[in-house]
Design a protein around this motif. Structure first.
Motif, PDB file in Angstrom:
ATOM      1  N   ARG A   2     118.168 -29.917 104.067  1.00 34.39           N
ATOM      2  CA  ARG A   2     118.435 -28.561 104.568  1.00 34.39           C
ATOM      3  C   ARG A   2     117.390 -27.624 103.997  1.00 34.39           C
ATOM      4  NH1 ARG A   2     123.153 -27.871 107.220  1.00 34.39           N
ATOM      5  NH2 ARG A   2     124.727 -29.424 106.796  1.00 34.39           N
ATOM      6  N   VAL A   3     117.016 -26.661 104.805  1.00 30.73           N
ATOM      7  CA  VAL A   3     116.117 -25.617 104.332  1.00 30.73           C
ATOM      8  C   VAL A   3     116.766 -24.270 104.598  1.00 30.73           C
ATOM      9  CG1 VAL A   3     113.987 -26.936 104.574  1.00 30.73           C
ATOM     10  CG2 VAL A   3     114.803 -25.596 106.498  1.00 30.73           C
ATOM     11  N   ARG A   4     116.576 -23.373 103.669  1.00 31.88           N
ATOM     12  CA  ARG A   4     117.163 -22.036 103.787  1.00 31.88           C
ATOM     13  C   ARG A   4     116.063 -21.000 103.579  1.00 31.88           C
ATOM     14  NH1 ARG A   4     122.125 -23.629 104.975  1.00 31.88           N
ATOM     15  NH2 ARG A   4     123.234 -24.802 103.414  1.00 31.88           N
ATOM     16  N   PRO A   5     116.140 -19.903 104.296  1.00 34.96           N
ATOM     17  CA  PRO A   5     115.184 -18.821 104.046  1.00 34.96           C
ATOM     18  C   PRO A   5     115.365 -18.282 102.626  1.00 34.96           C
ATOM     19  CG  PRO A   5     116.421 -18.425 106.074  1.00 34.96           C
ATOM     20  CD  PRO A   5     117.071 -19.586 105.372  1.00 34.96           C
ATOM     21  N   VAL A   6     114.273 -17.878 102.009  1.00 33.59           N
ATOM     22  CA  VAL A   6     114.402 -17.240 100.703  1.00 33.59           C
ATOM     23  C   VAL A   6     115.047 -15.871 100.911  1.00 33.59           C
ATOM     24  CG1 VAL A   6     112.441 -18.491  99.717  1.00 33.59           C
ATOM     25  CG2 VAL A   6     112.073 -16.262 100.767  1.00 33.59           C
ATOM     26  N   PRO A   7     115.746 -15.365  99.920  1.00 35.25           N
ATOM     27  CA  PRO A   7     116.408 -14.073 100.071  1.00 35.25           C
ATOM     28  C   PRO A   7     115.410 -12.938 100.315  1.00 35.25           C
ATOM     29  CG  PRO A   7     117.232 -15.242  98.137  1.00 35.25           C
ATOM     30  CD  PRO A   7     116.039 -16.005  98.632  1.00 35.25           C
ATOM     31  N   GLY A   8     115.849 -11.960 101.082  1.00 32.70           N
ATOM     32  CA  GLY A   8     115.090 -10.729 101.255  1.00 32.70           C
ATOM     33  C   GLY A   8     114.113 -10.697 102.411  1.00 32.70           C
ATOM     34  N   LEU A   9     114.029 -11.760 103.197  1.00 32.75           N
ATOM     35  CA  LEU A   9     113.092 -11.760 104.322  1.00 32.75           C
ATOM     36  C   LEU A   9     113.564 -10.808 105.409  1.00 32.75           C
ATOM     37  CD1 LEU A   9     112.388 -15.571 104.846  1.00 32.75           C
ATOM     38  CD2 LEU A   9     111.055 -13.920 103.528  1.00 32.75           C
ATOM     39  N   ARG A  10     112.604 -10.211 106.094  1.00 32.16           N
ATOM     40  CA  ARG A  10     112.902  -9.451 107.310  1.00 32.16           C
ATOM     41  C   ARG A  10     112.374 -10.269 108.470  1.00 32.16           C
ATOM     42  NH1 ARG A  10     110.500  -3.880 105.569  1.00 32.16           N
ATOM     43  NH2 ARG A  10     108.863  -4.859 106.768  1.00 32.16           N
ATOM     44  N   ILE A  11     113.243 -10.561 109.420  1.00 36.73           N
ATOM     45  CA  ILE A  11     112.910 -11.430 110.538  1.00 36.73           C
ATOM     46  C   ILE A  11     112.983 -10.631 111.831  1.00 36.73           C
ATOM     47  CG2 ILE A  11     113.519 -13.563 111.751  1.00 36.73           C
ATOM     48  CD1 ILE A  11     112.869 -14.013 108.792  1.00 36.73           C
ATOM     49  N   GLY A  12     112.006 -10.834 112.690  1.00 34.44           N
ATOM     50  CA  GLY A  12     112.035 -10.206 114.008  1.00 34.44           C
ATOM     51  C   GLY A  12     111.394 -11.121 115.040  1.00 34.44           C
ATOM     52  N   VAL A  13     111.781 -10.939 116.273  1.00 35.08           N
ATOM     53  CA  VAL A  13     111.182 -11.656 117.392  1.00 35.08           C
ATOM     54  C   VAL A  13     110.795 -10.601 118.416  1.00 35.08           C
ATOM     55  CG1 VAL A  13     111.529 -13.374 119.203  1.00 35.08           C
ATOM     56  CG2 VAL A  13     112.606 -13.705 116.968  1.00 35.08           C
ATOM     57  N   ASP A  14     109.517 -10.613 118.826  1.00 34.72           N
ATOM     58  CA  ASP A  14     109.087  -9.606 119.788  1.00 34.72           C
ATOM     59  C   ASP A  14     109.387 -10.051 121.219  1.00 34.72           C
ATOM     60  OD1 ASP A  14     107.007 -11.290 120.656  1.00 34.72           O
ATOM     61  OD2 ASP A  14     105.463 -10.216 119.541  1.00 34.72           O
ATOM     62  N   ALA A  15     109.082  -9.200 122.161  1.00 34.39           N
ATOM     63  CA  ALA A  15     109.394  -9.468 123.571  1.00 34.39           C
ATOM     64  C   ALA A  15     108.662 -10.684 124.116  1.00 34.39           C
ATOM     65  CB  ALA A  15     109.059  -8.234 124.406  1.00 34.39           C
ATOM     66  N   ASP A  16     107.554 -11.079 123.495  1.00 33.53           N
ATOM     67  CA  ASP A  16     106.796 -12.251 123.935  1.00 33.53           C
ATOM     68  C   ASP A  16     107.249 -13.533 123.245  1.00 33.53           C
ATOM     69  OD1 ASP A  16     105.163 -10.813 125.721  1.00 33.53           O
ATOM     70  OD2 ASP A  16     103.829 -10.233 124.082  1.00 33.53           O
ATOM     71  N   GLY A  17     108.288 -13.448 122.403  1.00 31.27           N
ATOM     72  CA  GLY A  17     108.816 -14.630 121.740  1.00 31.27           C
ATOM     73  C   GLY A  17     108.141 -14.989 120.442  1.00 31.27           C
ATOM     74  N   HIS A  18     107.333 -14.101 119.889  1.00 28.64           N
ATOM     75  CA  HIS A  18     106.663 -14.367 118.618  1.00 28.64           C
ATOM     76  C   HIS A  18     107.577 -13.985 117.455  1.00 28.64           C
ATOM     77  CE1 HIS A  18     103.208 -14.220 121.366  1.00 28.64           C
ATOM     78  NE2 HIS A  18     102.694 -15.109 120.517  1.00 28.64           N
ATOM     79  N   LEU A  19     107.696 -14.910 116.505  1.00 28.90           N
ATOM     80  CA  LEU A  19     108.487 -14.691 115.306  1.00 28.90           C
ATOM     81  C   LEU A  19     107.637 -13.943 114.285  1.00 28.90           C
ATOM     82  CD1 LEU A  19     111.134 -15.532 113.711  1.00 28.90           C
ATOM     83  CD2 LEU A  19     109.752 -17.415 112.812  1.00 28.90           C
ATOM     84  N   ASP A  20     108.224 -12.947 113.673  1.00 37.33           N
ATOM     85  CA  ASP A  20     107.542 -12.160 112.651  1.00 37.33           C
ATOM     86  C   ASP A  20     108.427 -12.171 111.416  1.00 37.33           C
ATOM     87  OD1 ASP A  20     105.436 -10.518 111.761  1.00 37.33           O
ATOM     88  OD2 ASP A  20     106.584  -8.707 112.207  1.00 37.33           O
ATOM     89  N   VAL A  21     107.922 -12.756 110.330  1.00 37.31           N
ATOM     90  CA  VAL A  21     108.656 -12.833 109.074  1.00 37.31           C
ATOM     91  C   VAL A  21     107.887 -12.012 108.044  1.00 37.31           C
ATOM     92  CG1 VAL A  21     109.577 -14.350 107.284  1.00 37.31           C
ATOM     93  CG2 VAL A  21     109.424 -15.165 109.654  1.00 37.31           C
ATOM     94  N   VAL A  22     108.589 -11.085 107.404  1.00 42.65           N
ATOM     95  CA  VAL A  22     107.969 -10.228 106.395  1.00 42.65           C
ATOM     96  C   VAL A  22     108.674 -10.456 105.067  1.00 42.65           C
ATOM     97  CG1 VAL A  22     107.471  -7.848 105.718  1.00 42.65           C
ATOM     98  CG2 VAL A  22     107.365  -8.498 108.136  1.00 42.65           C
ATOM     99  N   VAL A  23     107.857 -10.611 104.022  1.00 46.87           N
ATOM    100  CA  VAL A  23     108.368 -10.731 102.656  1.00 46.87           C
ATOM    101  C   VAL A  23     108.105  -9.385 101.987  1.00 46.87           C
ATOM    102  CG1 VAL A  23     108.280 -12.052 100.515  1.00 46.87           C
ATOM    103  CG2 VAL A  23     107.698 -13.160 102.681  1.00 46.87           C
ATOM    104  N   PRO A  24     109.086  -8.471 102.039  1.00 49.16           N
ATOM    105  CA  PRO A  24     108.839  -7.111 101.544  1.00 49.16           C
ATOM    106  C   PRO A  24     108.735  -7.004 100.033  1.00 49.16           C
ATOM    107  CG  PRO A  24     111.107  -7.325 102.284  1.00 49.16           C
ATOM    108  CD  PRO A  24     110.410  -8.620 102.598  1.00 49.16           C
ATOM    109  N   GLN A  25     109.173  -8.048  99.286  1.00 46.67           N
ATOM    110  CA  GLN A  25     109.156  -7.970  97.827  1.00 46.67           C
ATOM    111  C   GLN A  25     107.758  -8.066  97.243  1.00 46.67           C
ATOM    112  OE1 GLN A  25     110.931  -9.956  99.851  1.00 46.67           O
ATOM    113  NE2 GLN A  25     112.535 -11.001  98.744  1.00 46.67           N
TER     114      GLN A  25
END
Length: 91
Positions: A2-25
Protein backbone atom coordinates in the motif's frame (compact mmCIF):
# COMPACT_ATOMS: atom_id res chain seq x y z
CA UNK A 1 1.96 -3.11 -0.90
CA UNK A 2 0.00 0.00 0.00
CA UNK A 3 1.11 3.53 -0.66
CA UNK A 4 -0.27 6.61 1.01
CA UNK A 5 0.21 10.28 0.21
CA UNK A 6 2.43 12.10 2.66
CA UNK A 7 0.50 14.49 4.90
CA UNK A 8 -0.11 18.05 3.78
CA UNK A 9 -0.24 17.63 0.00
CA UNK A 10 -2.53 19.82 -2.06
CA UNK A 11 -4.01 17.86 -4.95
CA UNK A 12 -5.80 19.22 -7.99
CA UNK A 13 -6.87 18.04 -11.42
CA UNK A 14 -7.31 20.59 -14.18
CA UNK A 15 -9.90 20.54 -16.96
CA UNK A 16 -7.46 18.70 -19.27
CA UNK A 17 -7.00 15.86 -16.76
CA UNK A 18 -3.55 16.85 -15.52
CA UNK A 19 -2.79 16.05 -11.89
CA UNK A 20 -1.11 18.80 -9.91
CA UNK A 21 0.43 17.90 -6.55
CA UNK A 22 1.91 20.64 -4.38
CA UNK A 23 4.04 20.12 -1.29
CA UNK A 24 3.43 23.44 0.51
CA UNK A 25 5.70 22.61 3.47
CA UNK A 26 8.84 23.15 1.40
CA UNK A 27 10.28 26.53 0.51
CA UNK A 28 9.72 27.14 -2.24
CA UNK A 29 6.70 24.85 -2.49
CA UNK A 30 7.49 21.82 -4.66
CA UNK A 31 5.16 20.94 -7.50
CA UNK A 32 4.66 17.63 -9.29
CA UNK A 33 2.54 17.56 -12.42
CA UNK A 34 1.57 14.67 -14.67
CA UNK A 35 -0.75 13.91 -17.54
CA UNK A 36 -4.07 12.07 -17.68
CA UNK A 37 -2.49 8.60 -17.41
CA UNK A 38 -0.77 9.58 -14.15
CA UNK A 39 -4.02 11.14 -12.98
CA UNK A 40 -5.84 7.85 -13.64
CA UNK A 41 -3.17 5.96 -11.69
CA UNK A 42 -3.44 8.39 -8.76
CA UNK A 43 -7.22 8.08 -8.70
CA UNK A 44 -7.06 4.27 -8.91
CA UNK A 45 -4.66 4.19 -5.97
CA UNK A 46 -6.87 6.48 -3.92
CA UNK A 47 -10.02 4.49 -4.81
CA UNK A 48 -8.31 1.32 -3.61
CA UNK A 49 -6.90 2.84 -0.40
CA UNK A 50 -3.34 2.69 -1.73
CA UNK A 51 -3.49 -1.01 -2.67
CA UNK A 52 -1.19 -1.13 -5.71
CA UNK A 53 -2.30 -4.60 -6.83
CA UNK A 54 -6.01 -3.72 -6.74
CA UNK A 55 -5.40 -0.42 -8.54
CA UNK A 56 -3.40 -2.21 -11.25
CA UNK A 57 -6.17 -4.76 -11.78
CA UNK A 58 -8.73 -1.99 -12.19
CA UNK A 59 -6.54 -0.07 -14.64
CA UNK A 60 -5.84 -3.23 -16.66
CA UNK A 61 -9.57 -3.81 -17.03
CA UNK A 62 -10.24 -0.17 -17.97
CA UNK A 63 -7.38 -0.03 -20.46
CA UNK A 64 -7.92 -3.54 -21.83
CA UNK A 65 -4.32 -4.51 -21.20
CA UNK A 66 -2.57 -7.39 -19.48
CA UNK A 67 -2.67 -7.04 -15.67
CA UNK A 68 1.10 -7.64 -15.49
CA UNK A 69 1.72 -4.69 -17.83
CA UNK A 70 -0.56 -2.38 -15.87
CA UNK A 71 1.15 -3.46 -12.64
CA UNK A 72 4.63 -2.85 -14.07
CA UNK A 73 3.65 0.64 -15.26
CA UNK A 74 2.01 1.45 -11.94
CA UNK A 75 5.03 0.19 -9.97
CA UNK A 76 7.35 2.44 -11.98
CA UNK A 77 5.07 5.43 -11.47
CA UNK A 78 4.74 4.78 -7.72
CA UNK A 79 8.54 4.67 -7.44
CA UNK A 80 8.70 8.08 -9.12
CA UNK A 81 6.21 9.40 -6.56
CA UNK A 82 8.23 7.87 -3.72
CA UNK A 83 11.46 9.36 -5.08
CA UNK A 84 9.71 12.74 -5.23
CA UNK A 85 8.65 12.35 -1.57
CA UNK A 86 4.93 12.41 -2.36
CA UNK A 87 3.94 8.95 -1.14
CA UNK A 88 5.22 6.47 1.37
CA UNK A 89 4.89 2.69 1.39
CA UNK A 90 3.08 0.94 4.20
CA UNK A 91 3.13 -2.78 4.96
Amino acid sequence: MRVRPVPGLRIGVDADGHLDVVVPQTLPARRFRCGPVGTAMWLALRQHDGDVAAAARMLAALWDTAPANARADLDIWVEELRDAGLVRAEP
